[in-house]
Design an enzyme around this catalytic site. Structure first.
Site, PDB file in Angstrom:
ATOM      1  N   TRP A   1       0.826  -1.200   0.000  1.00 14.64           N
ATOM      2  CA  TRP A   1       0.000   0.000   0.000  1.00 14.64           C
ATOM      3  C   TRP A   1       0.866   1.258   0.000  1.00 14.64           C
ATOM      4  O   TRP A   1       0.566   2.218  -0.707  1.00 14.64           O
ATOM      5  CB  TRP A   1      -0.936  -0.044   1.192  1.00 14.64           C
TER       6      TRP A   1
ATOM      7  N   LYS B   1      -5.698  -0.277   8.248  1.00  7.94           N
ATOM      8  CA  LYS B   1      -7.042  -0.676   8.646  1.00  7.94           C
ATOM      9  C   LYS B   1      -6.956  -1.710   9.762  1.00  7.94           C
ATOM     10  O   LYS B   1      -6.367  -2.773   9.571  1.00  7.94           O
ATOM     11  CB  LYS B   1      -7.813  -1.247   7.448  1.00  7.94           C
TER      12      LYS B   1
ATOM     13  N   GLY C   1     -11.366   2.835   1.826  1.00  6.20           N
ATOM     14  CA  GLY C   1     -12.289   2.526   0.743  1.00  6.20           C
ATOM     15  C   GLY C   1     -11.811   1.314  -0.033  1.00  6.20           C
ATOM     16  O   GLY C   1     -10.779   0.717   0.279  1.00  6.20           O
TER      17      GLY C   1
ATOM     18  N   LYS D   1     -14.467  -5.052   8.182  1.00  9.50           N
ATOM     19  CA  LYS D   1     -14.685  -5.804   6.938  1.00  9.50           C
ATOM     20  C   LYS D   1     -13.640  -6.883   6.751  1.00  9.50           C
ATOM     21  O   LYS D   1     -13.894  -7.899   6.085  1.00  9.50           O
ATOM     22  CB  LYS D   1     -14.735  -4.850   5.745  1.00  9.50           C
TER      23      LYS D   1
ATOM     24  N   ASP E   1     -15.935  -1.311   0.525  1.00  7.51           N
ATOM     25  CA  ASP E   1     -14.704  -2.004   0.908  1.00  7.51           C
ATOM     26  C   ASP E   1     -14.980  -3.465   1.251  1.00  7.51           C
ATOM     27  O   ASP E   1     -14.160  -4.346   0.986  1.00  7.51           O
ATOM     28  CB  ASP E   1     -14.069  -1.281   2.103  1.00  7.51           C
TER      29      ASP E   1
ATOM     30  N   ARG F   1      -5.836 -10.272   0.761  1.00  3.23           N
ATOM     31  CA  ARG F   1      -5.063 -11.188   1.604  1.00  3.23           C
ATOM     32  C   ARG F   1      -5.952 -11.827   2.667  1.00  3.23           C
ATOM     33  O   ARG F   1      -5.713 -12.962   3.085  1.00  3.23           O
ATOM     34  CB  ARG F   1      -3.880 -10.457   2.230  1.00  3.23           C
TER      35      ARG F   1
ATOM     36  N   VAL G   1       0.888  -9.354   6.260  1.00  4.96           N
ATOM     37  CA  VAL G   1       0.055  -9.236   7.450  1.00  4.96           C
ATOM     38  C   VAL G   1      -1.412  -9.373   7.052  1.00  4.96           C
ATOM     39  O   VAL G   1      -1.898  -8.694   6.148  1.00  4.96           O
ATOM     40  CB  VAL G   1       0.287  -7.877   8.151  1.00  4.96           C
TER      41      VAL G   1
END
Length: 336
Positions: free
Chosen positions: A11, A105, A133, A188, A241, A252, A276
């Site tokens: 990311w 997140k 998002g 989520k 999301d 993942r 992770v």
């Protein structure tokens, strides 16, 4: 704008590519010298985001002092279990009023705090915002169309971040609902584990749709009890999301769930995924919060049983399907 990205995972790399498109001056920091060496030599993270080539103008370092030389904006892109330690490391170098954007997140396992709360505790002098998002790094890194939402208590701060990140392929909305945005992004991942487990069992689209639909109900029920707004959970950081994380081949969490559904332990699944898996870390926190706020979350509870109590994937599916009968929506009345 001079921007520092803390974290050189998939990311962080994708956001470096995105922000470079807007001609910002980017410095990436990683605690791992191997990350820095690879990115410096190849301008590519060959393990975590292969095929995404960063421009030669991006700088890389393991030295936090170098990384934090007066950035105007800092992006916190480390995995959720490491947000506090990274924030603590960076805090002495953050000038008052610097904007910190959390793009991780999760929920901190031992404190039940949202990640923006963790950052505020460690860096009280910063202006903290969140960005979330349906935005897999693999697609953002390839400049594929993506929409996200930035949350901040300050409209001015949100608009600065919106202007900084927005491109012709990356659309940014703004919202004051920081609580809802963060809870949607964290919870989520737990539901996505359940979706992956169902896939691993060989279940079909009907099962996936059921998990997504009932999963957003659980997220919304807890999220609104904790101060989030229902509109947020029907938006990008909620159902948006959730859909992409439950369905995408890039997810993942779904991938780890799939392996668990095929019989692996969560330790084995995480080793196989090689990144992770945020849902594993958020699962216990989500269950604790559900009990604290008096919210029934059967999917979250069942995922915890599979991860930590030895329940098999098939037993988990059966237990969810054979729960007591109930109405889908409470508060609706029959005309006759």
């Amino acid at each position: 704008m001079k921007i520092t990205i803390l974290g050189a995972g998939s990311w962080g790399v994708a956001l470096a590519k995105l922000l470079s498109c807007n001609q910002h001056e980017i410095t990436m920091w990683s605690i791992d010298p191997e990350d820095v060496a690879m990115l410096t030599e190849y301008c590519e993270h060959k393990q975590k985001l292969p095929g995404v080539i960063l421009p030669g103008t991006v700088h890389y370092t393991c030295d936090i002092n170098t990384a934090m030389e007066a950035p105007e904006l800092v992006v916190m892109a480390v995995p959720s279990p490491f947000v506090r330690s990274a924030a603590k490391t960076a805090s002495p170098f953050v000038k008052p009023g610097t904007i910190m954007v959390s793009v991780s997140k999760g929920i901190e396992d031992d404190t039940m705090k949202r990640l923006s709360e963790v950052i505020r505790e460690e860096i009280p002098q910063a202006k903290v915002a969140v960005l979330s998002g349906p935005s897999h790094a693999e697609e953002v890194g390839k400049c594929l169309g993506t929409t996200v939402v930035v949350g901040s208590e300050s409209e001015e701060t949100a608009q600065i971040i919106q202007d900084t990140f927005m491109t012709d392929f990356f659309r940014v909305y703004t919202s004051p609902d920081v609580v809802g945005i963060e809870l949607g992004g964290a919870l989520k991942n737990v539901i996505a584990l359940a979706a992956g487990i169902a896939d691993g069992l060989g279940c079909g689209d009907n099962t996936k749709a059921a998990i997504i639909t009932r999963g957003i109900v659980e997220i919304t029920n807890l999220g609104t009890k904790m101060g989030g707004h229902i509109e947020t959970f029907t938006g990008l950081s909620g159902i948006g999301d959730l859909i992409v994380t439950c369905a995408s081949r890039h997810s993942r969490n779904r991938r780890a769930g799939f392996l668990i559904g095929q019989g692996m332990s969560y330790h084995e699944a995480m080793n196989e995924v090689k990144m992770v898996v945020e849902g594993v870390y958020s699962a216990k926190a989500a269950l604790t919060l559900s009990k604290q706020y008096g919210v029934t979350m059967p999917i979250v509870e069942t995922v915890n049983h599979v991860l930590f109590d030895g329940m098999s994937a098939q037993e988990a599916l059966t237990s969810l399907m054979t729960r007591d009968k109930k109405a889908e929506v409470f508060g609706l009345s029959w005309e006759k």
